[in-house]
Design a protein around this motif. Structure first.
Motif, short mmCIF file in Angstrom:
data_model
loop_
_atom_site.label_atom_id
_atom_site.label_comp_id
_atom_site.label_asym_id
_atom_site.label_seq_id
_atom_site.Cartn_x
_atom_site.Cartn_y
_atom_site.Cartn_z
N GLU A 273 -2.27 -1.80 2.41
CA GLU A 273 -3.12 -2.94 2.74
C GLU A 273 -2.27 -4.16 3.08
O GLU A 273 -2.58 -4.90 4.03
CB GLU A 273 -4.06 -3.26 1.57
N THR A 274 -1.18 -4.36 2.33
CA THR A 274 -0.29 -5.50 2.58
C THR A 274 0.35 -5.38 3.96
O THR A 274 0.46 -6.37 4.70
CB THR A 274 0.79 -5.58 1.50
N ARG A 275 0.75 -4.19 4.32
CA ARG A 275 1.35 -3.99 5.64
C ARG A 275 0.33 -4.26 6.74
O ARG A 275 0.65 -4.86 7.77
CB ARG A 275 1.88 -2.56 5.76
N ALA A 276 -0.91 -3.84 6.51
CA ALA A 276 -1.95 -4.03 7.52
C ALA A 276 -2.32 -5.50 7.69
O ALA A 276 -2.63 -5.94 8.80
CB ALA A 276 -3.19 -3.22 7.14
N MET A 277 -2.31 -6.28 6.61
CA MET A 277 -2.70 -7.69 6.69
C MET A 277 -1.54 -8.61 7.07
O MET A 277 -1.75 -9.70 7.59
CB MET A 277 -3.30 -8.15 5.35
N GLY A 278 -0.31 -8.15 6.79
CA GLY A 278 0.86 -8.99 6.97
C GLY A 278 1.39 -9.41 5.62
O GLY A 278 0.62 -9.84 4.75
N ASN A 279 2.69 -9.26 5.41
CA ASN A 279 3.29 -9.51 4.10
C ASN A 279 3.00 -10.90 3.56
O ASN A 279 2.85 -11.09 2.34
CB ASN A 279 4.81 -9.30 4.16
N GLU A 280 2.90 -11.87 4.44
CA GLU A 280 2.71 -13.25 3.98
C GLU A 280 1.36 -13.44 3.30
O GLU A 280 1.19 -14.35 2.48
CB GLU A 280 2.83 -14.23 5.15
N TYR A 281 0.40 -12.57 3.60
CA TYR A 281 -0.92 -12.69 2.98
C TYR A 281 -0.99 -11.96 1.64
O TYR A 281 -1.89 -12.24 0.83
CB TYR A 281 -1.99 -12.13 3.93
N GLY A 282 -0.08 -11.04 1.42
CA GLY A 282 -0.08 -10.32 0.16
C GLY A 282 0.86 -10.90 -0.87
O GLY A 282 0.68 -10.69 -2.08
N ALA A 283 1.88 -11.61 -0.43
CA ALA A 283 2.93 -12.10 -1.32
C ALA A 283 2.38 -12.94 -2.47
O ALA A 283 1.57 -13.85 -2.26
CB ALA A 283 3.96 -12.90 -0.53
N GLY A 284 2.81 -12.63 -3.68
CA GLY A 284 2.43 -13.38 -4.86
C GLY A 284 1.25 -12.82 -5.63
O GLY A 284 1.04 -13.14 -6.80
N HIS A 285 0.43 -11.97 -4.98
CA HIS A 285 -0.74 -11.40 -5.63
C HIS A 285 -0.36 -10.18 -6.47
O HIS A 285 0.76 -9.65 -6.37
CB HIS A 285 -1.79 -11.05 -4.58
N PHE A 286 -1.30 -9.70 -7.26
CA PHE A 286 -1.01 -8.66 -8.25
C PHE A 286 -1.87 -7.41 -8.03
O PHE A 286 -3.00 -7.50 -7.55
CB PHE A 286 -1.25 -9.18 -9.67
N LEU A 287 -1.31 -6.28 -8.42
CA LEU A 287 -2.01 -5.00 -8.34
C LEU A 287 -1.74 -4.19 -9.61
O LEU A 287 -0.60 -4.14 -10.08
CB LEU A 287 -1.52 -4.19 -7.13
N SER A 288 -2.78 -3.56 -10.14
CA SER A 288 -2.61 -2.60 -11.22
C SER A 288 -2.73 -1.19 -10.64
O SER A 288 -3.71 -0.87 -9.97
CB SER A 288 -3.67 -2.80 -12.30
#
Length: 437
Positions: A273-288
């Motif tokens: 999902e991060t790759r699809a949205m762009g790394n800058e939009y995923g950076a800093g968020h969390f996943l379990s």
């Protein structure tokens, strides 16, 4: 007249036999008279791959199809199962719950697959389970789900709520504050997952400021983000899936929200999902999740390198849903091998595979996330939960990892309903209900 009648009966029976010929007729003490063997000696072992290759669920589900093909190739190159290759029957469910249901019937009745690997959402799983159960067939569900289900026809290799949000919610409360806002896609998994999350939130001393659901596949988050802006939570707990998840993260940043003061804690937003949205939009968020591409062990290094170099690694990353799907291929292999050893190739049924899968282990040498095993009562997976934070390059840094395996508990917040056993949901009075969905 007798001759004519006799000829008529012979012709009628012959026509009936011809009509039934594609399904074959055999006698067996282990299968109903007239049923075709699910696996024939010396022939390929057919399995169904029922994932969406198009539509809003294609982002995670295309990779599930790709990694299953990779795993099947890997198993076939090592000799297959009992010397017989696996043959995938690949279906595009088109992110349509009606298609999932229709194609399940085709895979079982027309294609005669011995098992189905499929679905990413609980809505699609629940759409196909009535058919799977009616046919006493077998579904490998290779992703997280909410629990509160006890069928005798499903094997799950992803985490349950007690292996997922139970760690994530108190971690986020401790790190960022007590106030949280829930956002999810509008179907059963997010809503039931949030029931679990509310229990963990209360236990952690947290406060729920709001709870919003958007239609599955929707990309409009303006109204939800306005409510979040007014509520001012310390973090957002997200059960948004598929293309909607990508839109949510992008609009979060575009609307000026700051990840350092209000991060999104997700159960679904991984490397793909991060790759699809762009790394800058995923950076800093969390996943379990129990798996991240960056896990530092020899098996994972080999898996990542080999998969990404293969013809199936076109999307450039591995992630939790792929790895759980990969594990399901080996759980199937080991369970089928046990069933064959007990009853013979042509006597194996989908249910026989399931009945021989309890306790199956996928060892460190095969499992990229490390040792896992299938519970012998509820047929979910013992695993080690982990929490990762997305980095600027799209990779995830592990910030918390369970030291011990956590048992899957489908009824963790519903203990009064009973306990899921191999025979069905067992209530306090000893009564057992089969096929609870």
């Amino acid at each position: 007249m007798r001759t004519d009648r006799r000829n008529f009966m012979k012709a009628t029976l012959g026509a009936a036999a011809a009509a039934a010929a594609p399904y074959g007729f055999v006698k067996s003490i282990n299968q109903a008279w007239g049923a075709q063997s699910w696996i024939k000696k010396g022939e390929p072992i057919k399995v169904g791959l029922l994932f969406s290759l198009t539509g809003g669920l294609a982002v995670p589900e295309e990779d599930s199809t790709l990694v299953m093909q990779y795993a099947i190739d890997e198993i076939n190159k090592s000799g297959g199962i009992a010397g017989q290759p696996i043959e995938p029957v690949i279906v595009d469910a088109k992110s349509d719950f009606n298609v999932y249901s229709e194609k399940t019937k085709e895979l079982i009745l027309r294609n005669r697959v011995v098992a189905i690997f499929g679905c990413y959402t609980s809505a699609s799983r629940k759409a196909i389970l009535p058919t799977v159960m009616a046919q006493n067939h077998l579904l490998y569900y290779p992703t997280c789900y909410e629990g509160a289900e006890c069928t005798q026809n499903t094997i799950c290799t992803g985490p349950l709520a007690n292996q997922h949000s139970k760690d994530l919610i108190p971690f986020m409360v401790q790190q960022f504050g007590k106030k949280v806002f829930f956002v999810g896609s509008n179907y059963v998994w997010p809503k039931e997952s949030n029931k679990n999350a509310k229990v963990w939130l209360q236990q952690a001393g947290g406060e729920l400021l709001g709870e919003e659901y958007i239609p599955l596949g929707s990309s409009e988050f303006g109204p939800v983000l306005n409510k979040i802006r007014e509520a001012k939570p310390n973090f957002i707990f997200s059960t948004v899936v598929g293309a909607s998840d990508i839109a949510f993260h992008k609009q979060f940043k575009q609307e000026g929200f700051k990840v350092d003061s209000m991060p999104i804690a997700s159960l679904t937003t991984g490397e793909i999902e991060t790759r699809a949205m762009g790394n800058e939009y995923g950076a800093g968020h969390f996943l379990s999740a129990p798996y991240f591409q960056g896990l530092d062990n020899p098996t994972n290094h080999k898996f990542v390198e080999s998969f990404l170099k293969s013809k199936y690694g076109k999307n450039g990353v591995t992630h939790y849903n792929m790895e759980e799907t990969y594990l399901s291929a080996y759980v199937f292999k080991y369970g089928l091998e046990k069933a064959i050893a007990k009853v013979g190739v042509e006597e194996v049924t989908p249910r026989a595979i399931r009945d021989n899968t309890g306790g199956i282990k996928v060892e460190d040498a095969v499992s990229p996330e490390g040792l896992i095993w299938i519970d012998d009562q509820n047929f979910n997976t013992w695993l080690k939960p982990k929490i990762g934070q997305c980095q600027a390059d799209g990779s995830f840094k592990i910030v918390k990892s369970s030291a011990e395996h956590v048992a899957p508990d489908p009824y963790s917040i519903y203990p009064d309903l009973g306990k899921c056993t191999a025979d069905g949901l067992k209530a306090a009075d000893g009564k057992v209900r089969k096929g609870v969905i």
